[in-house]
Design a protein around this motif. Structure first.
Motif, PDB file in Angstrom:
ATOM      1  N   VAL A  26      22.115  35.747  39.192  1.00 56.86           N
ATOM      2  CA  VAL A  26      22.323  35.870  37.750  1.00 56.86           C
ATOM      3  C   VAL A  26      23.791  36.223  37.516  1.00 56.86           C
ATOM      4  N   LEU A  27      24.397  35.540  36.558  1.00 59.08           N
ATOM      5  CA  LEU A  27      25.801  35.783  36.233  1.00 59.08           C
ATOM      6  C   LEU A  27      25.934  35.899  34.711  1.00 59.08           C
ATOM      7  N   PRO A  28      25.825  37.118  34.174  1.00 59.73           N
ATOM      8  CA  PRO A  28      25.852  37.275  32.720  1.00 59.73           C
ATOM      9  C   PRO A  28      27.214  36.996  32.092  1.00 59.73           C
ATOM     10  N   ASN A  29      28.271  37.030  32.912  1.00 60.53           N
ATOM     11  CA  ASN A  29      29.620  36.800  32.406  1.00 60.53           C
ATOM     12  C   ASN A  29      30.430  36.174  33.542  1.00 60.53           C
ATOM     13  N   ALA A  30      31.107  35.057  33.267  1.00 58.06           N
ATOM     14  CA  ALA A  30      31.873  34.372  34.311  1.00 58.06           C
ATOM     15  C   ALA A  30      32.964  35.268  34.900  1.00 58.06           C
ATOM     16  N   ALA A  31      33.423  36.238  34.124  1.00 56.99           N
ATOM     17  CA  ALA A  31      34.463  37.154  34.621  1.00 56.99           C
ATOM     18  C   ALA A  31      33.939  38.035  35.757  1.00 56.99           C
ATOM     19  N   TYR A  32      32.614  38.107  35.921  1.00 55.21           N
ATOM     20  CA  TYR A  32      32.026  38.920  36.978  1.00 55.21           C
ATOM     21  C   TYR A  32      31.964  38.200  38.325  1.00 55.21           C
ATOM     22  N   LEU A  33      32.335  36.934  38.346  1.00 60.19           N
ATOM     23  CA  LEU A  33      32.304  36.178  39.606  1.00 60.19           C
ATOM     24  C   LEU A  33      33.695  36.178  40.224  1.00 60.19           C
ATOM     25  N   ASN A  34      33.803  36.777  41.402  1.00 56.57           N
ATOM     26  CA  ASN A  34      35.052  36.760  42.153  1.00 56.57           C
ATOM     27  C   ASN A  34      34.899  35.803  43.317  1.00 56.57           C
ATOM     28  N   VAL A  35      35.963  35.058  43.575  1.00 56.07           N
ATOM     29  CA  VAL A  35      35.960  34.069  44.646  1.00 56.07           C
ATOM     30  C   VAL A  35      37.011  34.493  45.664  1.00 56.07           C
ATOM     31  N   TYR A  36      36.583  34.563  46.921  1.00 49.47           N
ATOM     32  CA  TYR A  36      37.461  34.973  48.016  1.00 49.47           C
ATOM     33  C   TYR A  36      37.596  33.820  49.005  1.00 49.47           C
ATOM     34  N   LEU A  37      38.750  33.752  49.661  1.00 46.70           N
ATOM     35  CA  LEU A  37      38.990  32.764  50.707  1.00 46.70           C
ATOM     36  C   LEU A  37      39.295  33.515  51.991  1.00 46.70           C
ATOM     37  N   LYS A  38      38.610  33.137  53.059  1.00 49.68           N
ATOM     38  CA  LYS A  38      38.803  33.775  54.377  1.00 49.68           C
ATOM     39  C   LYS A  38      39.188  32.702  55.373  1.00 49.68           C
ATOM     40  N   THR A  39      40.286  32.952  56.073  1.00 54.96           N
ATOM     41  CA  THR A  39      40.761  32.023  57.095  1.00 54.96           C
ATOM     42  C   THR A  39      40.673  32.710  58.458  1.00 54.96           C
ATOM     43  N   GLY A  40      39.901  32.126  59.365  1.00 53.58           N
ATOM     44  CA  GLY A  40      39.768  32.682  60.718  1.00 53.58           C
ATOM     45  C   GLY A  40      39.305  34.123  60.689  1.00 53.58           C
ATOM     46  N   ASP A  41      39.997  34.976  61.479  1.00 49.39           N
ATOM     47  CA  ASP A  41      39.634  36.385  61.565  1.00 49.39           C
ATOM     48  C   ASP A  41      40.361  37.250  60.549  1.00 49.39           C
ATOM     49  N   ALA A  42      41.211  36.650  59.718  1.00 51.31           N
ATOM     50  CA  ALA A  42      41.960  37.411  58.715  1.00 51.31           C
ATOM     51  C   ALA A  42      41.014  37.933  57.635  1.00 51.31           C
ATOM     52  N   SER A  43      41.464  38.947  56.920  1.00 48.98           N
ATOM     53  CA  SER A  43      40.674  39.487  55.816  1.00 48.98           C
ATOM     54  C   SER A  43      40.579  38.463  54.689  1.00 48.98           C
ATOM     55  N   ALA A  44      39.494  38.536  53.946  1.00 47.46           N
ATOM     56  CA  ALA A  44      39.300  37.643  52.802  1.00 47.46           C
ATOM     57  C   ALA A  44      40.311  37.989  51.708  1.00 47.46           C
ATOM     58  N   VAL A  45      40.795  36.953  51.029  1.00 50.00           N
ATOM     59  CA  VAL A  45      41.787  37.108  49.968  1.00 50.00           C
ATOM     60  C   VAL A  45      41.148  36.705  48.640  1.00 50.00           C
ATOM     61  N   LEU A  46      41.296  37.564  47.622  1.00 48.05           N
ATOM     62  CA  LEU A  46      40.766  37.270  46.294  1.00 48.05           C
ATOM     63  C   LEU A  46      41.612  36.177  45.657  1.00 48.05           C
ATOM     64  N   LEU A  47      40.950  35.113  45.204  1.00 46.02           N
ATOM     65  CA  LEU A  47      41.654  34.017  44.553  1.00 46.02           C
ATOM     66  C   LEU A  47      41.855  34.316  43.074  1.00 46.02           C
ATOM     67  N   SER A  48      42.896  33.757  42.517  1.00 44.82           N
ATOM     68  CA  SER A  48      43.161  33.871  41.087  1.00 44.82           C
ATOM     69  C   SER A  48      42.173  32.981  40.343  1.00 44.82           C
ATOM     70  N   PRO A  49      41.664  33.418  39.179  1.00 42.86           N
ATOM     71  CA  PRO A  49      40.714  32.582  38.425  1.00 42.86           C
ATOM     72  C   PRO A  49      41.253  31.186  38.100  1.00 42.86           C
ATOM     73  N   GLY A  50      42.541  31.005  38.065  1.00 42.65           N
ATOM     74  CA  GLY A  50      43.111  29.685  37.815  1.00 42.65           C
ATOM     75  C   GLY A  50      43.028  28.754  39.015  1.00 42.65           C
ATOM     76  N   ASP A  51      42.651  29.293  40.181  1.00 39.80           N
ATOM     77  CA  ASP A  51      42.577  28.486  41.407  1.00 39.80           C
ATOM     78  C   ASP A  51      41.242  27.757  41.553  1.00 39.80           C
ATOM     79  N   TYR A  52      40.249  28.121  40.745  1.00 40.06           N
ATOM     80  CA  TYR A  52      38.916  27.531  40.866  1.00 40.06           C
ATOM     81  C   TYR A  52      38.317  27.354  39.468  1.00 40.06           C
TER      82      TYR A  52
END
Length: 192
Positions: A26-52
């Motif tokens: 359930v997603l009551p507000n799109a602002a509540y969805l965060n998208v992260y990108l993880k490459t290999g063993d590195a920590s996940a990075v929060l993407l900017s809302p303009g990236d997706y």
């Protein structure tokens, strides 16, 4: 609305083709969805809302956008619902009492509980009754992990050295056998 699923996260591995990633929570507000990108063993990075792009009707996230290449197998995309730690219902004494408002508050609290549970599922815990400070326990854990990694590397190096020594010993044995055979032939020729 009801929050019937405990899920508040999806993790997908790239395949070089896919750009559309579904979510089922359930997603009551799109602002509540965060998208992260993880490459290999590195920590996940929060993407900017303009990236997706979030398509709330289809319950999907499109990433990457435009002509950027699709995610390879070394990358993961993480879709995580993160609701704010707030309580925004303001009930007035003798005022209107709407069931939808109350249910919305319960739903929000349920999503907060799911959010905390997701974090707790990823956390190290000090065993119940353990007198150690949790910060010291975690520090000791990471020191032990580093020591184990060093030991594994040393074991691999020792194994390589042992294999090299064994190969050298076999070469020496073969050389000694060859020298002995030559010596025996030379001795036999000298006896003639």
């Amino acid at each position: 609305m009801t929050v019937a699923s405990r899920n508040n996260k999806h993790v997908y591995v790239g395949n070089g083709v896919n750009r559309i990633w579904p979510y089922t929570f359930v997603l009551p507000n799109a602002a509540y969805l965060n998208v992260y990108l993880k490459t290999g063993d590195a920590s996940a990075v929060l993407l900017s809302p303009g990236d997706y792009f979030i398509n709330e009707a289809a319950m999907t996230v499109t990433y990457p956008l435009g002509t950027l290449p699709a995610l390879g197998a070394d990358k993961k995309i993480i879709l995580l619902r993160e609701v704010p730690y707030t309580q925004e219902i303001d009930l007035i004494n003798q005022g209107d009492f709407y069931a939808e408002t109350i249910e919305g508050g319960f739903d929000h609290n349920t999503m907060l509980a799911q959010q905390l549970a997701e974090r707790a599922d990823r956390a190290l815990e000090v065993p119940l009754g353990d007198p150690r400070d949790p910060a010291v326990f975690i520090e000791d854990f990471f020191i032990a992990v580093a020591a184990a990694e060093t030991s594994a590397q040393n074991a691999a190096a020792s194994e390589t050295a042992a294999e090299t020594a064994q190969a050298g010993a076999e070469t020496a044995r073969t050389g000694a056998e060859t020298a002995r055979a030559r010596a025996e032939r030379a001795e036999g020729a000298a006896a003639l």
